[in-house]
Motif scaffolding. Structure first.
Motif, PDB file in Angstrom:
ATOM      1  N   VAL A  97       5.352  22.998 -18.985  1.00 63.41           N
ATOM      2  CA  VAL A  97       5.143  24.439 -19.570  1.00 63.41           C
ATOM      3  C   VAL A  97       3.891  24.582 -19.884  1.00 63.41           C
ATOM      4  O   VAL A  97       3.074  25.851 -19.278  1.00 63.41           O
ATOM      5  N   GLU A  98       2.992  23.830 -20.573  1.00 65.10           N
ATOM      6  CA  GLU A  98       1.530  24.285 -20.826  1.00 65.10           C
ATOM      7  C   GLU A  98       0.612  24.131 -19.548  1.00 65.10           C
ATOM      8  O   GLU A  98      -0.070  24.938 -19.422  1.00 65.10           O
ATOM      9  N   ALA A  99       1.215  23.146 -18.622  1.00 63.93           N
ATOM     10  CA  ALA A  99       0.140  23.162 -17.348  1.00 63.93           C
ATOM     11  C   ALA A  99       0.543  24.259 -16.687  1.00 63.93           C
ATOM     12  O   ALA A  99      -0.367  24.822 -16.001  1.00 63.93           O
ATOM     13  N   LEU A 100       1.728  24.663 -16.429  1.00 57.23           N
ATOM     14  CA  LEU A 100       2.293  25.702 -15.419  1.00 57.23           C
ATOM     15  C   LEU A 100       2.090  27.103 -15.794  1.00 57.23           C
ATOM     16  O   LEU A 100       1.751  27.918 -15.207  1.00 57.23           O
ATOM     17  N   ALA A 101       2.154  27.087 -17.343  1.00 59.88           N
ATOM     18  CA  ALA A 101       2.002  28.649 -17.812  1.00 59.88           C
ATOM     19  C   ALA A 101       0.905  28.775 -18.365  1.00 59.88           C
ATOM     20  O   ALA A 101      -0.229  29.540 -18.036  1.00 59.88           O
ATOM     21  N   ALA A 102       0.402  28.193 -19.453  1.00 62.45           N
ATOM     22  CA  ALA A 102      -0.671  28.442 -20.144  1.00 62.45           C
ATOM     23  C   ALA A 102      -1.766  28.017 -19.722  1.00 62.45           C
ATOM     24  O   ALA A 102      -2.879  28.877 -19.657  1.00 62.45           O
ATOM     25  N   PHE A 103      -1.996  26.965 -18.941  1.00 63.49           N
ATOM     26  CA  PHE A 103      -3.118  26.322 -18.483  1.00 63.49           C
ATOM     27  C   PHE A 103      -3.602  27.396 -17.096  1.00 63.49           C
ATOM     28  O   PHE A 103      -4.619  27.879 -16.911  1.00 63.49           O
ATOM     29  N   PHE A 104      -2.463  27.868 -16.286  1.00 66.58           N
ATOM     30  CA  PHE A 104      -2.919  28.730 -15.272  1.00 66.58           C
ATOM     31  C   PHE A 104      -3.081  30.136 -15.885  1.00 66.58           C
ATOM     32  O   PHE A 104      -4.087  30.758 -15.129  1.00 66.58           O
ATOM     33  N   LEU A 105      -2.659  30.407 -16.769  1.00 61.53           N
ATOM     34  CA  LEU A 105      -2.964  31.746 -17.602  1.00 61.53           C
ATOM     35  C   LEU A 105      -4.526  31.859 -18.040  1.00 61.53           C
ATOM     36  O   LEU A 105      -5.130  32.737 -17.451  1.00 61.53           O
ATOM     37  N   GLU A 106      -4.839  30.750 -18.706  1.00 58.66           N
ATOM     38  CA  GLU A 106      -6.347  30.669 -18.986  1.00 58.66           C
ATOM     39  C   GLU A 106      -7.357  30.709 -17.739  1.00 58.66           C
ATOM     40  O   GLU A 106      -8.431  31.270 -17.862  1.00 58.66           O
ATOM     41  N   SER A 107      -6.892  29.784 -17.047  1.00 56.69           N
ATOM     42  CA  SER A 107      -7.610  29.219 -15.929  1.00 56.69           C
ATOM     43  C   SER A 107      -7.900  30.244 -14.938  1.00 56.69           C
ATOM     44  O   SER A 107      -9.032  30.885 -14.422  1.00 56.69           O
ATOM     45  N   THR A 108      -6.756  31.417 -14.395  1.00 55.03           N
ATOM     46  CA  THR A 108      -6.932  32.564 -13.743  1.00 55.03           C
ATOM     47  C   THR A 108      -7.658  33.289 -14.064  1.00 55.03           C
ATOM     48  O   THR A 108      -8.436  33.902 -13.336  1.00 55.03           O
ATOM     49  N   PHE A 109      -7.464  33.771 -15.423  1.00 53.62           N
ATOM     50  CA  PHE A 109      -8.090  34.879 -15.907  1.00 53.62           C
ATOM     51  C   PHE A 109      -9.583  34.691 -16.455  1.00 53.62           C
ATOM     52  O   PHE A 109     -10.455  35.324 -16.594  1.00 53.62           O
ATOM     53  N   MET A 110      -9.859  33.078 -16.638  1.00 54.05           N
ATOM     54  CA  MET A 110     -11.248  33.083 -16.629  1.00 54.05           C
ATOM     55  C   MET A 110     -11.970  32.967 -15.723  1.00 54.05           C
ATOM     56  O   MET A 110     -12.967  33.605 -15.488  1.00 54.05           O
ATOM     57  N   GLY A 111     -11.250  32.851 -14.408  1.00 59.59           N
ATOM     58  CA  GLY A 111     -12.017  32.955 -13.208  1.00 59.59           C
ATOM     59  C   GLY A 111     -12.358  34.570 -12.771  1.00 59.59           C
ATOM     60  O   GLY A 111     -13.246  34.921 -12.272  1.00 59.59           O
ATOM     61  N   VAL A 112     -11.105  35.172 -13.011  1.00 66.08           N
ATOM     62  CA  VAL A 112     -11.258  36.758 -13.205  1.00 66.08           C
ATOM     63  C   VAL A 112     -12.643  37.233 -13.789  1.00 66.08           C
ATOM     64  O   VAL A 112     -13.506  37.991 -13.458  1.00 66.08           O
ATOM     65  N   TRP A 113     -12.566  36.836 -15.148  1.00 66.41           N
ATOM     66  CA  TRP A 113     -13.446  37.365 -16.048  1.00 66.41           C
ATOM     67  C   TRP A 113     -15.015  36.859 -15.760  1.00 66.41           C
ATOM     68  O   TRP A 113     -15.985  37.570 -15.725  1.00 66.41           O
ATOM     69  N   TRP A 114     -15.009  35.626 -15.495  1.00 69.11           N
ATOM     70  CA  TRP A 114     -16.382  34.931 -15.358  1.00 69.11           C
ATOM     71  C   TRP A 114     -16.981  35.275 -13.909  1.00 69.11           C
ATOM     72  O   TRP A 114     -18.355  35.791 -13.919  1.00 69.11           O
ATOM     73  N   PHE A 115     -16.247  35.269 -12.768  1.00 75.03           N
ATOM     74  CA  PHE A 115     -16.745  35.756 -11.364  1.00 75.03           C
ATOM     75  C   PHE A 115     -16.684  37.258 -11.247  1.00 75.03           C
ATOM     76  O   PHE A 115     -17.570  37.666 -10.328  1.00 75.03           O
ATOM     77  N   GLY A 116     -16.026  37.977 -11.958  1.00 70.99           N
ATOM     78  CA  GLY A 116     -16.058  39.562 -11.845  1.00 70.99           C
ATOM     79  C   GLY A 116     -16.217  40.458 -12.724  1.00 70.99           C
ATOM     80  O   GLY A 116     -16.065  41.623 -12.685  1.00 70.99           O
ATOM     81  N   LYS A 118     -19.060  41.487 -13.789  1.00 71.02           N
ATOM     82  CA  LYS A 118     -20.238  42.427 -13.302  1.00 71.02           C
ATOM     83  C   LYS A 118     -19.634  43.433 -12.435  1.00 71.02           C
ATOM     84  O   LYS A 118     -20.357  44.640 -11.973  1.00 71.02           O
ATOM     85  N   ARG A 119     -18.453  43.347 -12.153  1.00 70.54           N
ATOM     86  CA  ARG A 119     -17.968  44.253 -11.015  1.00 70.54           C
ATOM     87  C   ARG A 119     -16.784  45.018 -11.550  1.00 70.54           C
ATOM     88  O   ARG A 119     -16.284  45.995 -10.877  1.00 70.54           O
ATOM     89  N   LEU A 120     -16.035  44.275 -12.469  1.00 71.08           N
ATOM     90  CA  LEU A 120     -14.812  44.805 -13.059  1.00 71.08           C
ATOM     91  C   LEU A 120     -14.964  46.145 -13.852  1.00 71.08           C
ATOM     92  O   LEU A 120     -16.232  46.079 -14.642  1.00 71.08           O
ATOM     93  N   LYS A 121     -14.103  46.874 -14.261  1.00 67.09           N
ATOM     94  CA  LYS A 121     -14.037  47.790 -15.261  1.00 67.09           C
ATOM     95  C   LYS A 121     -14.124  47.286 -16.517  1.00 67.09           C
ATOM     96  O   LYS A 121     -13.492  46.065 -16.770  1.00 67.09           O
ATOM     97  N   THR A 122     -14.513  48.073 -17.524  1.00 65.98           N
ATOM     98  CA  THR A 122     -14.577  47.246 -18.690  1.00 65.98           C
ATOM     99  C   THR A 122     -13.386  46.693 -19.297  1.00 65.98           C
ATOM    100  O   THR A 122     -12.946  45.836 -19.919  1.00 65.98           O
ATOM    101  N   TRP A 123     -12.061  47.660 -19.292  1.00 66.00           N
ATOM    102  CA  TRP A 123     -10.950  47.289 -19.748  1.00 66.00           C
ATOM    103  C   TRP A 123     -10.289  46.272 -19.049  1.00 66.00           C
ATOM    104  O   TRP A 123      -9.423  45.443 -19.594  1.00 66.00           O
ATOM    105  N   ILE A 124     -10.606  45.837 -17.738  1.00 61.44           N
ATOM    106  CA  ILE A 124     -10.058  44.627 -17.227  1.00 61.44           C
ATOM    107  C   ILE A 124     -10.880  43.310 -17.655  1.00 61.44           C
ATOM    108  O   ILE A 124     -10.251  42.272 -17.955  1.00 61.44           O
ATOM    109  N   ARG A 125     -12.116  43.732 -17.943  1.00 66.70           N
ATOM    110  CA  ARG A 125     -12.836  42.691 -18.504  1.00 66.70           C
ATOM    111  C   ARG A 125     -12.044  42.279 -19.827  1.00 66.70           C
ATOM    112  O   ARG A 125     -12.098  40.919 -20.114  1.00 66.70           O
ATOM    113  N   VAL A 126     -12.044  43.404 -20.708  1.00 68.05           N
ATOM    114  CA  VAL A 126     -11.377  42.831 -21.936  1.00 68.05           C
ATOM    115  C   VAL A 126      -9.844  42.291 -21.966  1.00 68.05           C
ATOM    116  O   VAL A 126      -9.618  41.179 -22.701  1.00 68.05           O
TER     117      VAL A 126
END
Length: 457
Positions: A97-116, A118-126
């Motif tokens: 569960v940690e790998a399939l849920a928590a790790f994917f949650l943090e990794s996915t949104f880490m990618g969204v925040w890190w690479f996007g 400068k392009r995303l709206k402020t509320w999406i960044r938060v």
């Protein structure tokens, strides 16, 4: 150095090295999320630079944490196959569960925040960065749920595998998830991680402030870290006290090893010696400056409580007492120092004179802060020694002994894998230290111009 001892050494090295990154990840991401939220509220460009700077350092640590976590899972499967066969139904589910849920949650949104970001709206960044923060804490929840079962088995039945071998089977998921031992451990560990994150930000900020670099930037960073550090350093020993009282109820042998209590003490007769030297061979201690009844209070939350001694248990069923006792005392001493640091850092940050370069009036303290970053690591690792060594000789308390959980490997095989892992960790450690020191010393303006770390990640 038989297979059991070598496997235990390898586990200690892989777990210990991995745990360099875990608490900093959990603690630092909360600070980054707070800064990102403050930027969204104020639109102050200083907060945006702060988010970018501390986010880069978090990203470096995050990546190395992932790599070392994979190595740790590899060695569990290789060195502890008997444990995996016996405990797989319980141990495997939370980690899956940690790998399939928590790790994917943090990794996915880490990618969204890190690479996007400068392009995303402020509320999406938060939203993205808080998902990363929540994901790291959920990861800790599931991992500690599995470890909590090893300390206090609940919600299981004994069954058999396809070959007729005895194994543990999950019978009640609710009991597993609500295991009080796991929740005490989780809160205590997460608060310790917040202390690590706070001391890291305080140390880096102090390094720049004492050199009069980016003063406004690092004063704000210092204040945020000081608030989180004060809360965490005050709550940690409070939770730790009740955690220890609970351990005394469910595993009195482990609890007795905290202070090398050899004889059973009734009606509040256990004192607390300020100086304690353990003689494990003779089953006695040298105790000086003993405070009456205080030991009973620490163990039972009552000055008239009863405490079971180690002599009530067969020697082969006791943990290495001296190791546990000295690790416990190290944790308490360094934790107390951290509380004083947290209080003083908060005091400095809240004084009006902080606006008039208060760091110059506390030059010694600010010079010491970057070096004091090692203290929370000493505290946390001493705590894990208490937890894991104190569990011995059991892999799962009362169910399977550590000597029965190890894989049937030749010592040469373990020596080879241990050498490879050590070499791998030395390389990783050098690379991580290089990047962390490089970008921490550069400061926000230079770090924002240099995108090489983004490419490396």
């Amino acid at each position: 150095m038989d297979a059991l001892m070598l496997s235990r050494i390898q586990f200690a090295i892989t777990a210990g090295f991995h745990f360099i990154f875990v608490p900093l990840t959990i603690g630092l991401i909360v600070i980054v999320a707070i800064i990102e939220s403050m930027y969204a509220k104020t639109k102050d460009p200083v907060y945006e630079k702060m988010s970018d700077f501390w986010g880069k350092l978090f990203a470096i640590n995050f990546v190395f944490g992932i790599v070392t976590g994979m190595t740790m899972e590899f060695q569990i499967g290789m060195n502890w196959s008997e444990y995996s066969s016996y405990m797989g139904d319980i141990f495997g589910a939370p980690l899956a569960v940690e790998a399939l849920a928590a790790f994917f949650l943090e990794s996915t949104f880490m990618g969204v925040w890190w690479f996007g970001r400068k392009r995303l709206k402020t509320w999406i960044r938060v939203f993205s960065i808080w998902c990363v923060a929540v994901g790291t804490n959920i990861s800790a929840l599931w991992i500690i749920t599995a470890n909590g079962f090893m300390q206090n088995p609940v919600g299981y039945v004994l069954g058999q595998d396809a070959f007729g071998n005895e194994r543990i089977e999950l019978a009640n998921l609710g009991e597993l998830l609500t295991n009080p031992y796991a929740w005490y451990m989780l809160i205590h560990t997460v608060l310790g991680a917040y202390i690590v994150g706070s001391l890291f930000v305080l140390g880096v900020s102090a390094w720049h402030l004492i050199r009069k670099q980016h003063i406004e930037f690092f004063k704000r960073s210092f204040k945020i870290a000081a608030i989180l550090g004060l809360i965490a350093t005050i709550l940690t020993p409070t939770i730790g006290h009740f955690y220890g009282v609970y351990v005394g109820k469910v595993n009195p042998t482990k609890a007795a090893a905290f202070e090398a209590v050899w004889e059973t003490h009734n009606d509040g007769s256990l004192g607390f010696p300020l100086i304690l030297i353990v003689n494990e061979e003779k089953e006695e201690n040298i105790e000086l400056l003993t405070i009456p009844k205080l030991g009973s209070f620490f163990y039972t939350n009552s000055f008239n409580g009863d405490v079971q001694g180690l002599k009530e248990v067969a020697p082969e069923d006791r943990p290495p007492v001296a190791v546990v006792t000295y690790a416990f005392r190290t944790m308490v001493i360094t934790g107390s120092i951290l509380a004083l640091i947290g209080i003083y850092a908060f005091y400095i940050s809240r004084k009006q004179t902080f606006a008039q370069n208060q760091f110059e009036r506390n030059r010694v303290f600010f010079k010491a802060l970057p070096w004091l970053f090692i203290l929370p690591y000493i505290t946390i690792n001493a705590g894990w020694i208490v937890s894991e060594v104190g569990r011995q000789p059991w892999s799962v308390v009362g169910l399977i002994r550590t000597e029965d959980a190890v894989s049937p490997l030749a010592t040469g095989q373990i020596v080879f894998s241990l050498a490879v892992i050590l070499l791998f960790y030395v390389v990783l450690g050098v690379i991580d230290a290089y990047f962390m020191l490089k970008f921490a010393r550069k400061g926000p303006e230079e770090a924002s111009k240099d995108e090489s770390v983004r490419e490396a990640v």
